[in-house]
Design a protein around this motif. Sequence first.
Motif, PDB file in Angstrom:
ATOM      1  N   TYR A  35       0.897  -1.118  -0.076  1.00 44.33           N
ATOM      2  CA  TYR A  35      -0.149  -0.160  -0.124  1.00 44.33           C
ATOM      3  C   TYR A  35       0.727   1.177   0.171  1.00 44.33           C
ATOM      4  O   TYR A  35       1.863   1.064   0.468  1.00 44.33           O
ATOM      5  CB  TYR A  35      -0.850   0.020   1.291  1.00 44.33           C
ATOM      6  CG  TYR A  35      -1.897  -1.201   1.440  1.00 44.33           C
ATOM      7  CD1 TYR A  35      -2.853  -1.391   0.592  1.00 44.33           C
ATOM      8  CD2 TYR A  35      -1.430  -2.032   2.073  1.00 44.33           C
ATOM      9  CE1 TYR A  35      -3.703  -2.430   0.485  1.00 44.33           C
ATOM     10  CE2 TYR A  35      -2.277  -3.267   2.332  1.00 44.33           C
ATOM     11  CZ  TYR A  35      -3.246  -3.510   1.335  1.00 44.33           C
ATOM     12  OH  TYR A  35      -4.224  -4.553   1.470  1.00 44.33           O
ATOM     13  N   PRO A  51      -1.193   2.825   5.538  1.00 39.56           N
ATOM     14  CA  PRO A  51      -2.659   3.129   6.058  1.00 39.56           C
ATOM     15  C   PRO A  51      -2.802   2.794   7.234  1.00 39.56           C
ATOM     16  O   PRO A  51      -2.577   1.639   7.730  1.00 39.56           O
ATOM     17  CB  PRO A  51      -3.144   2.685   4.551  1.00 39.56           C
ATOM     18  CG  PRO A  51      -2.486   1.516   4.264  1.00 39.56           C
ATOM     19  CD  PRO A  51      -1.003   1.745   4.467  1.00 39.56           C
ATOM     20  N   TYR A  54      -7.505   0.631   4.387  1.00 37.25           N
ATOM     21  CA  TYR A  54      -7.634   0.937   3.089  1.00 37.25           C
ATOM     22  C   TYR A  54      -8.521  -0.046   2.325  1.00 37.25           C
ATOM     23  O   TYR A  54      -8.591  -1.098   2.507  1.00 37.25           O
ATOM     24  CB  TYR A  54      -6.067   0.482   2.488  1.00 37.25           C
ATOM     25  CG  TYR A  54      -5.810   0.977   1.225  1.00 37.25           C
ATOM     26  CD1 TYR A  54      -5.158   2.095   1.021  1.00 37.25           C
ATOM     27  CD2 TYR A  54      -5.884  -0.041   0.125  1.00 37.25           C
ATOM     28  CE1 TYR A  54      -5.023   2.408  -0.359  1.00 37.25           C
ATOM     29  CE2 TYR A  54      -5.833   0.471  -1.176  1.00 37.25           C
ATOM     30  CZ  TYR A  54      -5.414   1.428  -1.564  1.00 37.25           C
ATOM     31  OH  TYR A  54      -5.028   1.915  -2.693  1.00 37.25           O
ATOM     32  N   CYS A  62     -11.238  -4.577   1.899  1.00 34.42           N
ATOM     33  CA  CYS A  62     -10.734  -3.782   2.691  1.00 34.42           C
ATOM     34  C   CYS A  62      -9.829  -4.230   3.913  1.00 34.42           C
ATOM     35  O   CYS A  62     -10.093  -5.437   3.974  1.00 34.42           O
ATOM     36  CB  CYS A  62     -12.070  -3.203   3.639  1.00 34.42           C
ATOM     37  SG  CYS A  62     -13.192  -2.320   2.546  1.00 34.42           S
ATOM     38  N   ALA A 151      -9.620   5.299   2.080  1.00 36.41           N
ATOM     39  CA  ALA A 151      -8.468   4.950   2.607  1.00 36.41           C
ATOM     40  C   ALA A 151      -7.912   6.276   3.470  1.00 36.41           C
ATOM     41  O   ALA A 151      -8.227   7.446   3.245  1.00 36.41           O
ATOM     42  CB  ALA A 151      -7.288   4.811   1.355  1.00 36.41           C
ATOM     43  N   TRP A 153      -4.591   7.540   6.356  1.00 36.20           N
ATOM     44  CA  TRP A 153      -3.336   7.590   6.889  1.00 36.20           C
ATOM     45  C   TRP A 153      -3.047   8.429   7.965  1.00 36.20           C
ATOM     46  O   TRP A 153      -3.692   9.572   7.667  1.00 36.20           O
ATOM     47  CB  TRP A 153      -2.007   7.864   5.759  1.00 36.20           C
ATOM     48  CG  TRP A 153      -1.735   6.926   4.621  1.00 36.20           C
ATOM     49  CD1 TRP A 153      -1.093   6.009   4.447  1.00 36.20           C
ATOM     50  CD2 TRP A 153      -2.962   6.661   3.593  1.00 36.20           C
ATOM     51  NE1 TRP A 153      -1.189   5.438   3.460  1.00 36.20           N
ATOM     52  CE2 TRP A 153      -2.121   5.649   2.707  1.00 36.20           C
ATOM     53  CE3 TRP A 153      -3.855   7.470   3.070  1.00 36.20           C
ATOM     54  CZ2 TRP A 153      -2.676   5.404   1.554  1.00 36.20           C
ATOM     55  CZ3 TRP A 153      -4.489   6.916   1.962  1.00 36.20           C
ATOM     56  CH2 TRP A 153      -3.931   6.060   1.146  1.00 36.20           C
TER      57      TRP A 153
END
Length: 162
Positions: A35, A51, A54, A62, A151, A153
């Motif tokens: 990712y 992430p 995601y 997922c 997604a 982060w």
Amino acid sequence: MKRGIATLLTVAVVLAAAGAGVLAWLAVRPDGTLYPQISAYTRGQLARVGPFAYCDPRFESCVRPENVGELTVDSANVVQLSVPEAIGYAPWRLLVIREGGFTEAIYRPKARLAVTIPTVEPQQGKLEKIVVQLPTVVQDETGELHETYHAEWTVETHWPEQ
């Protein structure tokens, strides 16, 4: 009314196409990471983080690795946030969360891959968290369209004790 629905559907198609491009790029990445990762730098520290959550843009697959980056910050230095092309070539949202609230910025595809974030903002105080999201539009069971993200982060900040 029809024009608004048509606009939302167009946005959904564009976001789905961008997401498909991101997934295709991920499938052929040479560095072996599964990712995309964001980077945050301050005070000689670099946090690279995958992430927190995601999904593909259609929410068919997922994962929730719950990665969280950490940085020790101070009032004398800014945070330099960088996102890879896999994020920056799609529409993306930046949330800057502070003691007294948050600010939000939405970047168009290919518009920005780096952002400078002050650690202290006079009206909202000290920086607590930075969140990057990839937005998407979903349709609920009643046919209503809603914006969400597929997604995310996260980078949390820590302040040294005085």
